[in-house]
Structures are given as C-alpha cells and as structure tokens.
Scaffold this motif. Structure first.
Motif, PDB file in Angstrom:
ATOM      1  N   SER A 174       1.058  -1.226  -0.176  1.00  0.00           N
ATOM      2  CA  SER A 174      -0.182  -0.408   0.093  1.00  0.00           C
ATOM      3  C   SER A 174       0.874   1.236   0.210  1.00  0.00           C
ATOM      4  N   GLY A 175       2.416   1.220  -0.031  1.00  0.00           N
ATOM      5  CA  GLY A 175       2.622   2.430   0.164  1.00  0.00           C
ATOM      6  C   GLY A 175       2.949   3.301   1.508  1.00  0.00           C
ATOM      7  N   ILE A 176       2.541   2.435   2.866  1.00  0.00           N
ATOM      8  CA  ILE A 176       1.879   3.111   3.765  1.00  0.00           C
ATOM      9  C   ILE A 176       3.072   2.305   4.572  1.00  0.00           C
ATOM     10  N   LEU A 177       3.421   3.716   6.016  1.00  0.00           N
ATOM     11  CA  LEU A 177       3.831   3.471   6.954  1.00  0.00           C
ATOM     12  C   LEU A 177       3.482   3.898   7.720  1.00  0.00           C
ATOM     13  N   VAL A 178       2.978   2.784   9.046  1.00  0.00           N
ATOM     14  CA  VAL A 178       2.048   3.571  10.200  1.00  0.00           C
ATOM     15  C   VAL A 178       3.355   3.798  11.132  1.00  0.00           C
ATOM     16  N   GLY A 179       3.690   4.633  11.262  1.00  0.00           N
ATOM     17  CA  GLY A 179       4.437   5.539  11.817  1.00  0.00           C
ATOM     18  C   GLY A 179       5.148   5.472  13.901  1.00  0.00           C
ATOM     19  N   GLY A 180       3.877   4.799  14.210  1.00  0.00           N
ATOM     20  CA  GLY A 180       3.526   5.276  15.693  1.00  0.00           C
ATOM     21  C   GLY A 180       4.454   6.386  15.763  1.00  0.00           C
ATOM     22  N   ASP A 181       5.050   6.637  17.167  1.00  0.00           N
ATOM     23  CA  ASP A 181       5.558   7.330  18.016  1.00  0.00           C
ATOM     24  C   ASP A 181       7.144   7.673  17.286  1.00  0.00           C
ATOM     25  N   ALA A 182       7.366   7.194  16.359  1.00  0.00           N
ATOM     26  CA  ALA A 182       9.235   7.413  16.191  1.00  0.00           C
ATOM     27  C   ALA A 182       8.818   8.464  14.831  1.00  0.00           C
ATOM     28  N   LEU A 183       7.735   8.752  14.448  1.00  0.00           N
ATOM     29  CA  LEU A 183       8.032  10.543  13.839  1.00  0.00           C
ATOM     30  C   LEU A 183       6.014  10.213  13.567  1.00  0.00           C
ATOM     31  N   VAL A 184       6.102  11.495  13.727  1.00  0.00           N
ATOM     32  CA  VAL A 184       4.385  12.006  13.800  1.00  0.00           C
ATOM     33  C   VAL A 184       4.646  13.550  13.440  1.00  0.00           C
ATOM     34  N   THR A 185       2.889  13.553  13.999  1.00  0.00           N
ATOM     35  CA  THR A 185       2.644  15.060  12.660  1.00  0.00           C
ATOM     36  C   THR A 185       2.394  16.225  12.987  1.00  0.00           C
ATOM     37  N   GLY A 186       2.615  16.037  15.047  1.00  0.00           N
ATOM     38  CA  GLY A 186       1.563  17.193  15.590  1.00  0.00           C
ATOM     39  C   GLY A 186       1.126  16.760  17.340  1.00  0.00           C
ATOM     40  N   HIS A 187       0.969  17.239  18.112  1.00  0.00           N
ATOM     41  CA  HIS A 187       0.579  17.002  19.144  1.00  0.00           C
ATOM     42  C   HIS A 187      -0.059  18.332  20.071  1.00  0.00           C
ATOM     43  N   PRO A 188      -0.834  17.948  21.213  1.00  0.00           N
ATOM     44  CA  PRO A 188      -1.526  19.256  22.104  1.00  0.00           C
ATOM     45  C   PRO A 188       0.005  20.043  22.754  1.00  0.00           C
ATOM     46  N   THR A 189       0.649  18.794  22.826  1.00  0.00           N
ATOM     47  CA  THR A 189       1.794  20.040  23.653  1.00  0.00           C
ATOM     48  C   THR A 189       3.426  20.456  22.746  1.00  0.00           C
ATOM     49  N   SER A 190       2.809  20.428  21.614  1.00  0.00           N
ATOM     50  CA  SER A 190       3.486  20.716  21.208  1.00  0.00           C
ATOM     51  C   SER A 190       3.461  21.903  19.408  1.00  0.00           C
ATOM     52  N   ARG A 191       4.199  23.435  19.637  1.00  0.00           N
ATOM     53  CA  ARG A 191       3.897  24.372  18.621  1.00  0.00           C
ATOM     54  C   ARG A 191       4.103  24.067  17.289  1.00  0.00           C
ATOM     55  N   VAL A 192       4.051  23.392  16.678  1.00  0.00           N
ATOM     56  CA  VAL A 192       4.226  23.067  15.035  1.00  0.00           C
ATOM     57  C   VAL A 192       3.580  22.089  14.845  1.00  0.00           C
ATOM     58  N   THR A 193       3.560  21.818  13.569  1.00  0.00           N
ATOM     59  CA  THR A 193       2.934  21.308  12.297  1.00  0.00           C
ATOM     60  C   THR A 193       3.549  20.354  11.477  1.00  0.00           C
ATOM     61  N   GLY A 194       3.313  19.018  11.486  1.00  0.00           N
ATOM     62  CA  GLY A 194       3.750  19.066  10.030  1.00  0.00           C
ATOM     63  C   GLY A 194       4.769  17.624  10.633  1.00  0.00           C
ATOM     64  N   PRO A 195       5.677  16.862  10.224  1.00  0.00           N
ATOM     65  CA  PRO A 195       6.727  16.002  10.310  1.00  0.00           C
ATOM     66  C   PRO A 195       7.357  16.382  11.473  1.00  0.00           C
ATOM     67  N   GLN A 196       7.151  15.714  12.806  1.00  0.00           N
ATOM     68  CA  GLN A 196       8.772  16.057  13.359  1.00  0.00           C
ATOM     69  C   GLN A 196       8.657  14.720  15.144  1.00  0.00           C
TER      70      GLN A 196
END
Length: 249
Positions: A174-196
């Motif tokens: 499917s060309g998909i990676l389920v990243g878990g918490d190794a690579l996320v795109t946001g979190h309520p405690t983060s000030r940025v959005t996008g890969p991080q």
C-alpha cells in the motif's frame, strides 16, 4: 464515513482517538489492528471497526508499536474477550506485561505544566486512562523476522528511542508507513505541525529517537500514518528529513 476515520489507501483506515491514532488494515472479513488508543477509547475503537464492516472477533492480531497506555489501552480487553493475539518486538513484551513502565512520569509532566498545551493535554490524558493499569498478560513476540502473515503483510521496522523497542510498521503493498511515535505530525503539547519528533519528555532516549529517523528514511512509502497528528501524504523519506531538521534547530 465518520469524521475520525480516514481511508488512507487500499483498505487501510486511520482512526483518531483521544489524541492518539490507531490503524485498521482490512482484508475481506479480517483485519490487522495496529495500536488501540487509550483505555477510554475502547467504545470508539469498536465503533471504528463496525464503521468498516468488521466485528471485534474479526481482528486477526493487534500489532503494538510500543507499550505506552495511549497505544495499548484496549489490547488486553480484546485479547481476553476475543482471544486476539497481541504482537510486538520481543523486547517490548516485558514492557507490555508491565514488568517495568517506561513512559513520561506525572512529575515530569508537572515540571513542564507551565508550557503551552501541557496542562490541558495532561488533564485529557488522565481522563482517557493515561495512568490506568492496562498490562497485557499474554503479549507475544513477532513469530519470525520480516513480513508478518497477517492482513496487509505488515513489516516491523525497529525504530528505538521513544521506547527501546519501538516498532513502526510498513505496508509495502500500500506504500504506507504506520509510524507510531517514531515520527508524528502533531501533538497537543507541540507548537508546530507537520512531520516531527514528539517533545523530548516523551522519549526514553531522544538522541536514539533522532537516530531512528535514519531508519524511517530508508522506508519506501509515500503515506505516513503517525501515532499522533493527521495523516501525511508525501514521501516518508522527506518527512523524516523534515523532522530531523526541526529537531536539531
């Protein structure tokens, strides 16, 4: 379709729970379930299965990215009620049994409560069962290296750092990676959005988590389903590189 459920590709669905995502990889009348959200997400988890035409007993196995409460909240309930196997890296098994607990402590959170987003997130996490005992009493290691004989033929990708034996899951067909918490795109405690990367307090070893982005860069996928934040469409290699750049600024 439900607002919290995104059709990612083929028969792969990303579901947003209480600030945490889980993934349904469907194959006919069966599926692989990757992570299960917080304990308080149990009803939402069952509803998400129903929304794609599946019953709880249709889950061939639960794959765990890592054994934090917000990712294994319903694993034991499904294992006991439906006999669902719960699989993970062999050295994450003891963590899932709660022979030890390797996650951010209440004290660490309180020390950072002054930071934007931390206190509201902490209150929400507590209400969702973030500190509730949810050991998995019968966790299993992956039976063999490589692709697993499950819907979607997921391939574990060892990405240590968030926990020592964290695994993402690649769905090559499917060309998909389920990243878990190794690579996320946001979190309520983060000030940025996008890969991080998640903020530092959440990692067992942040330097190791940063190094694990190199592993992620080697995965041939063009969709990322993170453990936190929205689905990211685009080369995962580029997403990991962007996360590294943000982390070292």
């Amino acid at each position: 379709m439900r607002d919290d459920l995104v059709h990612v590709g083929d028969e792969v669905y990303a579901v947003s729970g209480s600030n945490t995502n889980w993934v349904i990889v469907k194959d006919g009348a069966s599926c692989t379930l990757i992570d299960t959200g917080y304990p308080g997400d149990h009803d939402a988890l069952l509803a998400s299965l129903d929304a794609v035409g599946l019953a709880p007993e249709s889950v061939a196995a639960i794959l765990v990215t890592h054994a934090h409460n917000d990712h294994i909240g319903s694993a034991e309930r499904l294992r006991v009620t439906h006999g669902t196997p719960v699989l993970m890296h062999e050295e994450e098994v003891a963590h899932a049994r709660r022979d030890f607990l390797d996650q951010v402590s209440v004290g660490q959170v309180l020390a950072r409560a002054w930071r934007p987003g931390v206190l509201p997130w902490a209150v929400h996490a507590l209400r969702a069962g973030g500190t509730r005992p949810v050991p998995v009493h019968g966790p299993r290691p992956f039976p063999a290296p490589g692709a697993l004989d499950l819907p979607g033929a997921p391939v574990p990708v060892h990405t240590p750092g968030h926990t020592w034996r964290h695994c993402a899951y690649h769905l090559p067909g499917s060309g998909i990676l389920v990243g878990g918490d190794a690579l996320v795109t946001g979190h309520p405690t983060s000030r940025v959005t996008g890969p991080q990367l998640l903020p530092g307090m959440f990692h067992t070893d942040r330097a190791c988590a940063l190094d694990a982005l190199t592993v992620v860069e080697g995965v041939d996928a063009d969709v990322l389903v993170p453990g936190h934040g929205p689905v990211h469409r685009g080369a995962v290699k580029a997403a990991a590189a962007a996360a590294r750049e943000r982390a070292v600024r």
